[in-house]
Design an enzyme around this catalytic site. Structure first.
Site, PDB file in Angstrom:
ATOM      1  N   ASN A 168       0.806  -1.233   0.000  1.00 55.44           N
ATOM      2  CA  ASN A 168       0.000   0.000   0.000  1.00 55.44           C
ATOM      3  C   ASN A 168       0.837   1.279   0.000  1.00 55.44           C
ATOM      4  O   ASN A 168       0.371   2.316  -0.457  1.00 55.44           O
ATOM      5  CB  ASN A 168      -1.052  -0.011   1.108  1.00 55.44           C
ATOM      6  N   GLU A 267       4.654  -3.748  12.426  1.00 57.25           N
ATOM      7  CA  GLU A 267       3.676  -2.693  12.112  1.00 57.25           C
ATOM      8  C   GLU A 267       2.506  -3.382  11.432  1.00 57.25           C
ATOM      9  O   GLU A 267       2.602  -3.756  10.266  1.00 57.25           O
ATOM     10  CB  GLU A 267       4.300  -1.643  11.174  1.00 57.25           C
ATOM     11  N   CYS A 301      -3.209   1.715   6.639  1.00 58.46           N
ATOM     12  CA  CYS A 301      -3.435   1.109   7.960  1.00 58.46           C
ATOM     13  C   CYS A 301      -4.012   2.121   8.943  1.00 58.46           C
ATOM     14  O   CYS A 301      -4.692   1.762   9.891  1.00 58.46           O
ATOM     15  CB  CYS A 301      -2.122   0.545   8.499  1.00 58.46           C
ATOM     16  N   GLU A 475       8.276   3.050  14.411  1.00 58.40           N
ATOM     17  CA  GLU A 475       9.124   3.494  13.295  1.00 58.40           C
ATOM     18  C   GLU A 475       9.037   5.010  13.208  1.00 58.40           C
ATOM     19  O   GLU A 475       7.974   5.586  13.429  1.00 58.40           O
ATOM     20  CB  GLU A 475       8.639   2.872  11.978  1.00 58.40           C
TER      21      GLU A 475
HETATM   22  P1  NAP Z   1       0.321  -9.004   4.036  1.00 60.30           P
HETATM   23  O1  NAP Z   1      -0.491  -9.933   3.229  1.00 60.30           O
HETATM   24  O2  NAP Z   1       0.533  -9.304   5.464  1.00 60.30           O
HETATM   25  O3  NAP Z   1       1.707  -8.861   3.268  1.00 60.30           O
HETATM   26  C1  NAP Z   1       2.712  -8.001   3.716  1.00 60.30           C
HETATM   27  C2  NAP Z   1       4.063  -8.529   3.277  1.00 60.30           C
HETATM   28  O4  NAP Z   1       4.283  -9.785   3.898  1.00 60.30           O
HETATM   29  C3  NAP Z   1       4.173  -8.773   1.775  1.00 60.30           C
HETATM   30  O5  NAP Z   1       5.487  -8.477   1.369  1.00 60.30           O
HETATM   31  C4  NAP Z   1       3.909 -10.260   1.675  1.00 60.30           C
HETATM   32  O6  NAP Z   1       4.483 -10.861   0.544  1.00 60.30           O
HETATM   33  C5  NAP Z   1       4.594 -10.748   2.918  1.00 60.30           C
HETATM   34  N1  NAP Z   1       4.139 -12.058   3.384  1.00 60.30           N
HETATM   35  C6  NAP Z   1       2.950 -12.652   3.209  1.00 60.30           C
HETATM   36  N2  NAP Z   1       2.950 -13.856   3.817  1.00 60.30           N
HETATM   37  C7  NAP Z   1       4.173 -14.031   4.369  1.00 60.30           C
HETATM   38  C8  NAP Z   1       4.804 -15.061   5.122  1.00 60.30           C
HETATM   39  N3  NAP Z   1       4.153 -16.192   5.434  1.00 60.30           N
HETATM   40  N4  NAP Z   1       6.067 -14.886   5.519  1.00 60.30           N
HETATM   41  C9  NAP Z   1       6.742 -13.765   5.217  1.00 60.30           C
HETATM   42  N5  NAP Z   1       6.202 -12.745   4.514  1.00 60.30           N
HETATM   43  C10 NAP Z   1       4.933 -12.872   4.100  1.00 60.30           C
HETATM   44  O7  NAP Z   1      -0.288  -7.532   4.014  1.00 60.30           O
HETATM   45  P2  NAP Z   1      -0.714  -6.666   2.772  1.00 60.30           P
HETATM   46  O8  NAP Z   1      -2.050  -7.120   2.314  1.00 60.30           O
HETATM   47  O9  NAP Z   1       0.374  -6.593   1.786  1.00 60.30           O
HETATM   48  O10 NAP Z   1      -0.807  -5.214   3.429  1.00 60.30           O
HETATM   49  C11 NAP Z   1      -1.950  -4.737   4.043  1.00 60.30           C
HETATM   50  C12 NAP Z   1      -1.841  -4.858   5.552  1.00 60.30           C
HETATM   51  O11 NAP Z   1      -0.692  -4.144   5.998  1.00 60.30           O
HETATM   52  C13 NAP Z   1      -3.012  -4.228   6.258  1.00 60.30           C
HETATM   53  O12 NAP Z   1      -3.409  -5.043   7.312  1.00 60.30           O
HETATM   54  C14 NAP Z   1      -2.430  -2.912   6.781  1.00 60.30           C
HETATM   55  O13 NAP Z   1      -3.101  -2.392   7.892  1.00 60.30           O
HETATM   56  C15 NAP Z   1      -1.035  -3.310   7.096  1.00 60.30           C
HETATM   57  N6  NAP Z   1      -0.165  -2.123   7.149  1.00 60.30           N
HETATM   58  C16 NAP Z   1       0.292  -1.716   8.371  1.00 60.30           C
HETATM   59  C17 NAP Z   1       1.069  -0.581   8.454  1.00 60.30           C
HETATM   60  C18 NAP Z   1       1.583  -0.102   9.784  1.00 60.30           C
HETATM   61  O14 NAP Z   1       2.503   0.713   9.783  1.00 60.30           O
HETATM   62  N7  NAP Z   1       1.049  -0.556  10.895  1.00 60.30           N
HETATM   63  C19 NAP Z   1       1.412   0.123   7.297  1.00 60.30           C
HETATM   64  C20 NAP Z   1       0.933  -0.335   6.066  1.00 60.30           C
HETATM   65  C21 NAP Z   1       0.143  -1.476   6.003  1.00 60.30           C
HETATM   66  P3  NAP Z   1       3.607 -11.154  -0.773  1.00 60.30           P
HETATM   67  O15 NAP Z   1       3.198  -9.846  -1.307  1.00 60.30           O
HETATM   68  O16 NAP Z   1       4.574 -11.859  -1.664  1.00 60.30           O
HETATM   69  O17 NAP Z   1       2.449 -11.990  -0.351  1.00 60.30           O
END
Ligand code: NAP
Length: 494
Positions: A168, A267, A301, A475
């Site tokens: 995102n 995060e 997020c 962060e």
């Molecule tokens: P995600 O599905 O958790 O993926 C995030 C990252 O983790 C991607 O690079 C993904 O790779 C990788 N990943 C997935 N499964 C994994 C595993 N088993 N082991 C290691 N890495 C793995 O999240 P998203 O859909 O990309 O992002 C949206 C989420 O991020 C939302 O919940 C949002 O709230 C959160 N977010 C939080 C913050 C914060 O600062 N708190 C900031 C931004 C976003 P792939 O793409 O290859 O699957």
């Protein structure tokens, strides 16, 4: 640049696309994955395939850890001033290349160009702030209570770091980790999201141009994030995992890291309440709601996920938000007039649609939007729902889209209880003209960050992060560097 990258650059009318991926970036070299497989990158505005990047294997991951280990001594012993100058150069190059980078983000992520420009400015700031901080890392010196020795505390780089980022904010989530890690003296391996790898590789080329030595930053993309991450965490040279993404994946990674006692920063997801009291400045609250809800088309997020408006101002707020949301221009991310781009995938659109259908079935009323847009691309329209009941699924789950669910409240005590009725605790927004009330409510909301009479709180100089299921660690600011350092205590006899 390969020919398909060139075609893409020509198509976009950008001559500066020297930054598009040439391969995995390991040890300062661009290379294909060990088995030659690739990952397709899709433009969510058109569903067209726009590029392919290598799909790293366990062998590639081991090579990245080797490269980070080889570069570690040179980087941690380089003078802080020199490190700072390199980080400053990263900031300058990001600023110089901001238009090409913003266009690349708008292309692969789909966010509106104006949001992408904002992201690049924010992402670059992490380099400027950390360049300034790199030369100001201090230790502690004191006398033991017994008087027998001095207590000297030095802060050392924690070691090799694995950084995992979501789609995102493809630039900012990476620089928010890389800049402080490098300032602290660590070398890193970044695994960006599979949906938005091009920005990460464009930035890798930029680090190279800025003089970041080979192996200090390594970037790899993979469709096997679980096994690849597990293999890197099992390597005893890796000492840190910094993850931004969903709470579910964060939990799994914490369990994986625990096997090897690797330090973790997490995060994770959010479910931000946006609270408007009767005495708020209505126009300011509406402006703030538009930013808090619609930055990145709701794919943030920190996005306002539940809007609680006190009964005296409720009708005016609902009408005002409907007016603003329904006038937004929906379109391709790269179109300069777009205010709300597509969602990242079709799956994301389907999830939003299910949440809206559920809320309506439970009594919510649609004021605008509310159904999937037909045609190509992953579009969902700006949507306002009013009278959303507390048992609607969207009151408890991240919507991650352009849907604003509003419900009314009567008292301060009631709204605090409703705001805290979630497993998340990342961000919250409060609008009131009464500063004492604002501070009182802020103190009682279980959240890592509060925006008081503001629609935005992210700042490279401030600690960003959550409580409860929203994460561990912070962060940004001095807290951000501390996550990449370890205290070393030396007892000195006097
Ligand atoms: P995600 O599905 O958790 O993926 C995030 C990252 O983790 C991607 O690079 C993904 O790779 C990788 N990943 C997935 N499964 C994994 C595993 N088993 N082991 C290691 N890495 C793995 O999240 P998203 O859909 O990309 O992002 C949206 C989420 O991020 C939302 O919940 C949002 O709230 C959160 N977010 C939080 C913050 C914060 O600062 N708190 C900031 C931004 C976003 P792939 O793409 O290859 O699957």
């Amino acid at each position: 640049m390969n020919t398909s990258s060139q075609a893409l650059a020509d198509d976009q009318g950008i001559s500066e696309f020297h930054t598009i991926s040439h391969g995995l970036y390991i040890g300062g070299q661009w290379r294909q994955s060990a088995d030659g497989r690739g990952i397709r990158v899709i433009d969510p505005s058109t569903e067209a395939i726009i590029a392919a990047v290598p799909d790293a294997t366990l062998e590639d991951a081991a090579a990245a850890v080797d490269a980070a280990a080889k570069a570690a001594h040179g980087w941690r012993t380089m003078s802080p001033r020199r490190r700072s100058e390199i980080l400053r150069r990263c900031f300058e190059l990001m600023t110089e290349r901001s238009e090409a980078l913003a266009t690349l983000i708008a292309l692969e992520n789909g966010k509106a160009l104006r949001d992408a420009r904002g992201e690049i400015a924010y992402a670059a700031e992490f380099f400027r702030w950390n360049a300034e901080a790199a030369v100001r890392i201090t230790g502690e010196f004191g006398t033991a209570p017994s008087g027998t020795n001095r207590i000297v505390v030095d802060y050392e780089p924690i070691g090799i770091c694995v950084l995992i980022t979501p789609w995102n904010f493809p630039a900012a989530m990476a620089t928010r980790k890389i800049a402080p890690a490098l300032a602290a003296g660590c070398t890193v391996i970044l695994k960006p999201a599979s949906e938005t790898p091009l920005t990460a590789y464009a930035l890798a080329a930029l680090y190279q141009d800025a003089g970041v030595p080979p192996g200090v930053v390594n970037v790899l993309t993979t469709t096997s994030p679980g096994p690849v991450t597990a293999a890197m965490l099992a390597d005893p040279r890796v000492r840190k995992l910094s993850f931004t993404g969903s709470t579910g994946v964060g939990r799994a990674l914490l369990a994986e890291a625990a096997k090897h006692v690797v330090s973790c920063s997490m995060e994770l997801g959010g479910n931000a309440p946006f609270i408007v009291f009767d005495d708020a400045d209505l126009e300011a609250a509406l402006d703030g709601a538009m930013v808090a809800k619609m930055r990145n088309a709701g794919e943030a997020c920190t996005a306002a996920n539940r809007l609680y408006v006190q009964s005296g101002i409720y009708e005016a707020f609902c009408d005002g938000l409907e007016k603003r949301m329904s006038s937004l221009m929906v379109g391709a991310g790269t179109d300069p007039d777009t205010e709300c781009g597509p969602m990242i995938t079709r799956k994301a659109v389907e999830k939003i649609d299910r949440l809206v259908t559920d809320a309506v079935a439970r009594g919510a009323r649609i004021m605008c939007g509310g159904s999937v847009l037909s045609g190509g691309g992953f579009f969902y329209p700006p949507t306002v729902l009013r009278d959303v009941p507390g048992d609607a699924r969207m009151a408890h789950e991240e919507i991650f889209g352009p849907v604003a669910p509003i419900s009314s409240f009567e008292t301060e005590v009631e709204v605090i209880a409703r705001a805290n009725d979630t497993e998340y605790g990342l961000a919250a927004y409060i609008y009131t003209r009464d500063l004492a009330r604002g501070m009182r409510v802020a103190a009682r909301i279980e959240s890592g960050m509060i925006a008081l009479n503001r629609g935005l709180m992210s700042d490279p100089a401030a600690p960003f992060g959550g409580v409860k299921q929203s994460g561990l660690g912070r962060e940004g600011g001095q807290h951000g560097i501390s996550e990449f350092m370890e205290a070393k205590y030396i007892a000195v006899t006097i």
